[in-house]
Design an enzyme around this catalytic site. Structure first.
Site, PDB file in Angstrom:
ATOM      1  N   TYR A 132       0.837  -1.206   0.000  1.00  0.00           N
ATOM      2  CA  TYR A 132       0.000   0.000   0.000  1.00  0.00           C
ATOM      3  C   TYR A 132       0.872   1.256   0.000  1.00  0.00           C
ATOM      4  CZ  TYR A 132      -3.052   3.756   1.607  1.00  0.00           C
ATOM      5  OH  TYR A 132      -3.721   4.953   1.727  1.00  0.00           O
ATOM      6  N   GLU A 304     -14.460  -1.155   5.676  1.00  0.00           N
ATOM      7  CA  GLU A 304     -14.382   0.198   5.139  1.00  0.00           C
ATOM      8  C   GLU A 304     -15.671   0.416   4.343  1.00  0.00           C
ATOM      9  OE1 GLU A 304     -10.529   1.446   3.493  1.00  0.00           O
ATOM     10  OE2 GLU A 304     -11.589   2.128   1.709  1.00  0.00           O
TER      11      GLU A 304
HETATM   12  C1  3EB Z   1      -7.903   5.836   5.744  1.00  0.00           C
HETATM   13  O1  3EB Z   1      -8.829   6.551   6.138  1.00  0.00           O
HETATM   14  C2  3EB Z   1      -8.271   4.435   5.335  1.00  0.00           C
HETATM   15  O2  3EB Z   1      -5.186   5.614  -0.147  1.00  0.00           O
HETATM   16  O3  3EB Z   1      -6.762   6.235  -1.514  1.00  0.00           O
HETATM   17  C3  3EB Z   1      -9.291   5.290   2.656  1.00  0.00           C
HETATM   18  C4  3EB Z   1      -9.605   5.951   1.475  1.00  0.00           C
HETATM   19  C5  3EB Z   1      -8.011   4.772   2.827  1.00  0.00           C
HETATM   20  C6  3EB Z   1      -8.652   6.117   0.471  1.00  0.00           C
HETATM   21  C7  3EB Z   1      -6.374   5.827  -0.412  1.00  0.00           C
HETATM   22  C8  3EB Z   1      -7.061   4.934   1.816  1.00  0.00           C
HETATM   23  C9  3EB Z   1      -7.381   5.614   0.641  1.00  0.00           C
HETATM   24  O4  3EB Z   1      -6.724   6.192   5.729  1.00  0.00           O
HETATM   25  C10 3EB Z   1      -7.651   4.020   4.055  1.00  0.00           C
END
Ligand code: 3EB
Length: 311
Positions: A132, A304
């Site tokens: 990631y 999520e």
């Molecule tokens: C967060 O809130 C959870 O890397 O595009 C949520 C939405 C999350 C988008 C991204 C990652 C992304 O950090 C993870």
């Protein structure tokens, strides 16, 4: 009029003015489908159909450019691509976002509203770094190279698949949307370095220009910048819903609002029966939610939720 409908293969062909269709799990591209099709390799768990159809009232033109399949109206551009990682996710992410920004600028839809990112093994480590984070570095570099302000970053989600290529699809517009942040959370583009050397470039939500659709980013059980309630799926679901409530409030969509179209990603599909009543209980008449299997980018996060609030 702008809508997102969850359809079965049988009801798809009768839908008109399709911007694009996303197929969940192993749902194949329906024969005769004229619009772009995105295969999202996440198992479809529960809902009214394995196809997510994005529908507009406007005339749609289909095409392709910079390797993306496209669909456009006077105001909106959809684009989708599948990219072979070629053994280097960071480089693939950079290439994908370079091409994406070139496409947006060339085609006259420079404003990124919403991006979906899917790739395999999102929490796996390669060469001492989580995949990631590698994806995030490549994406960040492309934003920087184009001088794109992180404060104008699109609503987004990044959810892991079991296998398959990097899949990116997006909506962009001729006129700029309005980013919305969540005061309960640190902006993702301001996360401290312990979450990775480069911050994730997304806004918590984005108010679009067409019919005032509110795009809600992937939202999880995070307060400040820290994950909450490890190993407690119900508490995580409630925290996530509180974050979404706060976003709706920030966008002026709390008391009176249009219907929600939500997609819940569950790390462990076995817990569907446990968590579904908690989420379904929050819905109003006309809201819809589907459930899919998906790997959230922090190991301790069990679900999520993302989606749109229609006008
Ligand atoms: C967060 O809130 C959870 O890397 O595009 C949520 C939405 C999350 C988008 C991204 C990652 C992304 O950090 C993870």
């Amino acid at each position: 009029m702008f809508d997102v409908r969850y359809l079965s293969a049988a009801s798809l062909p009768s839908a008109t003015n399709l911007l694009f269709v996303a197929g969940l799990g192993s749902a194949p591209k329906p024969a005769g489908l004229a619009c772009p099709f995105v295969p999202v390799g996440l198992d479809f768990l529960q809902g009214s159909g394995a196809y997510e159809a994005w529908i507009t009232n406007d005339t749609v033109r289909y095409g392709s450019a910079h390797g993306f399949a496209t669909a456009s109206t006077d105001e909106l551009l959809f684009a989708g691509v599948q990219i072979d990682e070629g053994g280097d996710l960071e480089a693939a992410s950079r290439r994908a976002y370079d091409a994406l920004f070139a496409l947006l600028d060339d085609s006259g839809y420079p404003h990124l509203l919403r991006v979906w990112n899917h790739f395999a093994g999102i929490t796996q480590h390669v060469g001492g770094m989580e995949r990631y984070r590698r994806f995030t570095i490549g994406r960040h570099a492309a934003f920087e190279a184009r001088n794109r302000a992180v404060e104008a970053a699109p609503a987004a989600c990044a959810v892991g698949t079991e296998d398959g290529p990097l899949v990116i699809y997006l909506l962009a517009s001729r006129n700029a949307g309005t980013p919305v942040e969540n005061p309960r959370q640190v902006s993702a583009y301001r996360y401290p370095e312990r979450y990775g050397p480069k911050s994730p470039t997304f806004s918590r939500a984005m108010l679009g220009t067409t019919d005032k659709v509110l795009f809600i980013s992937g939202t999880a059980s995070i307060v400040g910048h820290e994950s909450q309630h490890p190993n407690d799926l119900i508490a995580q679901a409630n925290e996530t819903l509180a974050n979404i409530d706060q976003l709706l409030l920030q966008a002026g969509r709390s008391e009176s609002r249009g219907p929600l179209r939500l997609k819940t990603y569950l790390r462990d599909p076995h817990y569907l029966g446990l968590v579904r009543p908690v989420i379904d209980a929050k819905l109003r008449d006309g809201d819809k939610v589907i459930y899919v299997a998906g790997e959230i980018c922090r190991e301790e996060l069990m679900l999520e939720i993302e989606g749109v609030c229609l006008s």
